[in-house]
Write a protein that holds these residues in place. Structure first.
Motif, PDB file in Angstrom:
ATOM      1  N   GLU A 233       3.370  -1.727  18.181  1.00 32.47           N
ATOM      2  CA  GLU A 233       3.813  -2.792  17.287  1.00 32.47           C
ATOM      3  C   GLU A 233       4.301  -3.982  18.102  1.00 32.47           C
ATOM      4  OE1 GLU A 233       6.306  -1.638  14.053  1.00 32.47           O
ATOM      5  OE2 GLU A 233       5.465   0.400  13.949  1.00 32.47           O
ATOM      6  N   GLU A 234       3.854  -5.162  17.718  1.00 35.10           N
ATOM      7  CA  GLU A 234       4.229  -6.393  18.416  1.00 35.10           C
ATOM      8  C   GLU A 234       4.485  -7.494  17.396  1.00 35.10           C
ATOM      9  OE1 GLU A 234       0.909  -7.272  20.902  1.00 35.10           O
ATOM     10  OE2 GLU A 234       1.365  -5.714  22.384  1.00 35.10           O
ATOM     11  N   ASP A 235       5.318  -8.457  17.798  1.00 39.43           N
ATOM     12  CA  ASP A 235       5.575  -9.645  16.978  1.00 39.43           C
ATOM     13  C   ASP A 235       5.011 -10.864  17.692  1.00 39.43           C
ATOM     14  OD1 ASP A 235       6.966  -8.363  14.857  1.00 39.43           O
ATOM     15  OD2 ASP A 235       8.747  -8.232  16.114  1.00 39.43           O
ATOM     16  N   HIS A 236       4.275 -11.697  16.954  1.00 41.96           N
ATOM     17  CA  HIS A 236       3.663 -12.899  17.512  1.00 41.96           C
ATOM     18  C   HIS A 236       3.893 -14.079  16.572  1.00 41.96           C
ATOM     19  CE1 HIS A 236       1.461 -10.723  20.673  1.00 41.96           C
ATOM     20  NE2 HIS A 236       1.240  -9.790  19.756  1.00 41.96           N
ATOM     21  N   THR A 237       3.818 -15.278  17.159  1.00 43.20           N
ATOM     22  CA  THR A 237       3.911 -16.511  16.364  1.00 43.20           C
ATOM     23  C   THR A 237       2.600 -17.269  16.493  1.00 43.20           C
ATOM     24  OG1 THR A 237       6.303 -16.669  16.727  1.00 43.20           O
ATOM     25  CG2 THR A 237       5.162 -18.661  15.994  1.00 43.20           C
ATOM     26  N   PHE A 238       2.055 -17.694  15.360  1.00 44.24           N
ATOM     27  CA  PHE A 238       0.811 -18.457  15.325  1.00 44.24           C
ATOM     28  C   PHE A 238       1.031 -19.750  14.540  1.00 44.24           C
ATOM     29  CE2 PHE A 238      -0.429 -14.088  15.917  1.00 44.24           C
ATOM     30  CZ  PHE A 238      -1.518 -14.129  16.769  1.00 44.24           C
ATOM     31  N   ILE A 239       0.293 -20.779  14.903  1.00 43.67           N
ATOM     32  CA  ILE A 239       0.184 -21.988  14.087  1.00 43.67           C
ATOM     33  C   ILE A 239      -1.272 -22.076  13.662  1.00 43.67           C
ATOM     34  CG2 ILE A 239       0.359 -24.500  14.015  1.00 43.67           C
ATOM     35  CD1 ILE A 239       2.545 -24.320  16.110  1.00 43.67           C
ATOM     36  N   VAL A 240      -1.514 -22.001  12.365  1.00 43.77           N
ATOM     37  CA  VAL A 240      -2.879 -21.926  11.850  1.00 43.77           C
ATOM     38  C   VAL A 240      -3.144 -23.093  10.916  1.00 43.77           C
ATOM     39  CG1 VAL A 240      -4.603 -20.450  10.779  1.00 43.77           C
ATOM     40  CG2 VAL A 240      -2.644 -19.410  11.929  1.00 43.77           C
ATOM     41  N   HIS A 241      -4.205 -23.823  11.175  1.00 41.55           N
ATOM     42  CA  HIS A 241      -4.607 -24.939  10.320  1.00 41.55           C
ATOM     43  C   HIS A 241      -5.622 -24.430   9.303  1.00 41.55           C
ATOM     44  CE1 HIS A 241      -6.417 -29.219   9.826  1.00 41.55           C
ATOM     45  NE2 HIS A 241      -5.361 -29.058   9.052  1.00 41.55           N
ATOM     46  N   THR A 242      -5.160 -24.194   8.080  1.00 39.63           N
ATOM     47  CA  THR A 242      -6.026 -23.604   7.064  1.00 39.63           C
ATOM     48  C   THR A 242      -5.469 -23.924   5.684  1.00 39.63           C
ATOM     49  OG1 THR A 242      -7.135 -21.558   6.406  1.00 39.63           O
ATOM     50  CG2 THR A 242      -4.832 -21.373   7.081  1.00 39.63           C
ATOM     51  N   VAL A 243      -5.996 -23.263   4.648  1.00 41.83           N
ATOM     52  CA  VAL A 243      -5.652 -23.635   3.276  1.00 41.83           C
ATOM     53  C   VAL A 243      -4.529 -22.806   2.674  1.00 41.83           C
ATOM     54  CG1 VAL A 243      -7.957 -24.543   2.799  1.00 41.83           C
ATOM     55  CG2 VAL A 243      -7.471 -22.118   2.383  1.00 41.83           C
ATOM     56  N   SER A 244      -4.198 -21.653   3.272  1.00 43.02           N
ATOM     57  CA  SER A 244      -3.142 -20.815   2.704  1.00 43.02           C
ATOM     58  C   SER A 244      -2.620 -19.856   3.758  1.00 43.02           C
ATOM     59  CB  SER A 244      -3.654 -20.025   1.499  1.00 43.02           C
ATOM     60  OG  SER A 244      -4.553 -19.010   1.927  1.00 43.02           O
ATOM     61  N   ALA A 245      -1.454 -19.303   3.500  1.00 43.36           N
ATOM     62  CA  ALA A 245      -0.881 -18.320   4.414  1.00 43.36           C
ATOM     63  C   ALA A 245      -1.718 -17.045   4.443  1.00 43.36           C
ATOM     64  CB  ALA A 245       0.555 -18.007   4.007  1.00 43.36           C
ATOM     65  N   VAL A 246      -2.288 -16.675   3.291  1.00 45.49           N
ATOM     66  CA  VAL A 246      -3.142 -15.484   3.219  1.00 45.49           C
ATOM     67  C   VAL A 246      -4.370 -15.669   4.106  1.00 45.49           C
ATOM     68  CG1 VAL A 246      -4.567 -14.063   1.711  1.00 45.49           C
ATOM     69  CG2 VAL A 246      -2.329 -14.875   0.924  1.00 45.49           C
ATOM     70  N   ARG A 247      -4.975 -16.836   3.994  1.00 38.16           N
ATOM     71  CA  ARG A 247      -6.134 -17.149   4.833  1.00 38.16           C
ATOM     72  C   ARG A 247      -5.735 -17.186   6.306  1.00 38.16           C
ATOM     73  NH1 ARG A 247     -10.758 -20.264   3.934  1.00 38.16           N
ATOM     74  NH2 ARG A 247     -11.986 -20.411   5.838  1.00 38.16           N
ATOM     75  N   ALA A 248      -4.554 -17.696   6.588  1.00 42.75           N
ATOM     76  CA  ALA A 248      -4.067 -17.758   7.963  1.00 42.75           C
ATOM     77  C   ALA A 248      -3.980 -16.362   8.565  1.00 42.75           C
ATOM     78  CB  ALA A 248      -2.706 -18.446   8.009  1.00 42.75           C
ATOM     79  N   ASN A 249      -3.476 -15.415   7.784  1.00 42.72           N
ATOM     80  CA  ASN A 249      -3.342 -14.048   8.296  1.00 42.72           C
ATOM     81  C   ASN A 249      -4.716 -13.422   8.553  1.00 42.72           C
ATOM     82  OD1 ASN A 249      -1.459 -11.850   8.941  1.00 42.72           O
ATOM     83  ND2 ASN A 249      -2.471 -10.783   7.265  1.00 42.72           N
TER      84      ASN A 249
END
Length: 307
Positions: A233-249
């Motif tokens: 198990e790991e924790d990461h931070t991402f910045i995603v350019h997309t239309v929704s948080a669901v799509r980002a995941n």
């Protein structure tokens, strides 16, 4: 009476030079570490190839004051040939700016024609980010501007959604059906509103906001499972350019799996090593929208990294 102004040591008052004359070294400080360098060859037992490795031995550390005793040692090293010259300074500068050649994300703010604009870009340092930002703004904006803030975005990965918008996707599905490239059943599944498989643009956002890309900062909890090895198990931070948080995941999971696949393919070149392919799942623990107006392309920043 004229008051005497105390001199302040800065770069502007530094006298710095490289010399092989011991007389010009006395009473100065070593400005650059002096090294003895040589090359050693050895045989790689796994491949049989001869590999050359550069070795270094520190002769003089930066910031060393060259007294008469130190100068005696320098004279000895120059006579035996291990030292040819020394870079010296009239100032004792012991601090050393570390160089970084890897690119990391930075967030920057510029005031352009009295309007605040926020940028996201990759750079190797704040100084590097400033050069990239000035170049990009000069090419893409009109009028005067000033840079008001540059901040490193620590420990995060930037992902840009390059998949086509939902409307374009549906148009291509229509064309494919009319050409007979897909069946009626597949056409219905791909175009029904309640079917999300195969349609990565579907999300749960409001209709008026659907299709509008934003910069999502995602705190992701990643679980990697293997039946034999168990869970990691790991924790990461991402910045995603997309239309929704669901799509980002979804894009985060794809990025993680693609990177694992690259490492796996690389491991095939070394059969003596064990590589475990995990089942990877990402879960959103935190999500927020960042006020970023422009992402400077990585290939634009990469030109300056090559320097």
């Amino acid at each position: 009476m004229v008051s005497k102004i105390n001199s302040v040591e800065t770069r502007k008052s530094e006298i710095r030079y490289v010399t092989s004359d011991p007389k010009r070294m006395l009473g100065k400080w070593v400005a650059r570490r002096a090294l003895k360098t040589w090359v050693e060859n050895f045989k790689d037992e796994s491949t049989g190839d001869i590999v050359s490795i550069e070795r270094n031995d520190i002769l003089l550390e930066r910031g060393t004051y060259i007294s008469q005793d130190v100068l005696t040692s320098i004279n000895f090293m120059m006579q035996e040939g291990s030292l040819k010259e020394v870079e010296v300074s009239n100032q004792n500068r012991q601090g050393m700016l570390l160089e970084n050649h890897s690119m990391y994300p930075y967030k920057a703010v510029a005031k352009i024609n009295d309007k605040r604009e926020t940028f996201l870009l990759y750079a190797t340092s704040i100084a590097n980010a400033l050069v990239i930002l000035v170049d990009y703004i000069e090419l893409n904006y009109k009028g005067g501007f000033e840079i008001t803030d540059i901040k490193a975005m620590d420990y995060c990965v930037v992902l840009v959604d390059k998949l086509k918008p939902a409307e374009n996707y549906k148009y291509e599905i229509d064309v494919a059906y009319l050409k007979g490239d897909i069946s009626m059943e597949n056409f219905v599944e791909a175009t029904c509103d309640n079917i999300t498989d195969g349609n990565p643009d579907a999300d749960n956002s409001d209709d008026e906001n659907k299709g509008t890309k934003k910069f999502y900062q995602i705190g992701a909890h990643v679980i990697m499972h293997d039946d034999k090895e168990g869970d990691l198990e790991e924790d990461h931070t991402f910045i995603v350019h997309t239309v929704s948080a669901v799509r980002a995941n979804m894009l985060i999971e794809k990025w993680l799996r693609d990177n694992q696949e690259k490492r796996y393919q690389e491991s095939l070149k070394h059969p003596e090593r064990t590589f475990v392919k995990y089942q990877i799942n990402s879960f959103i623990e935190e999500s927020k929208i960042l006020s970023i107006g422009c992402f400077i392309p990585v290939n634009f920043s990469g030109v300056y990294n090559d320097d």
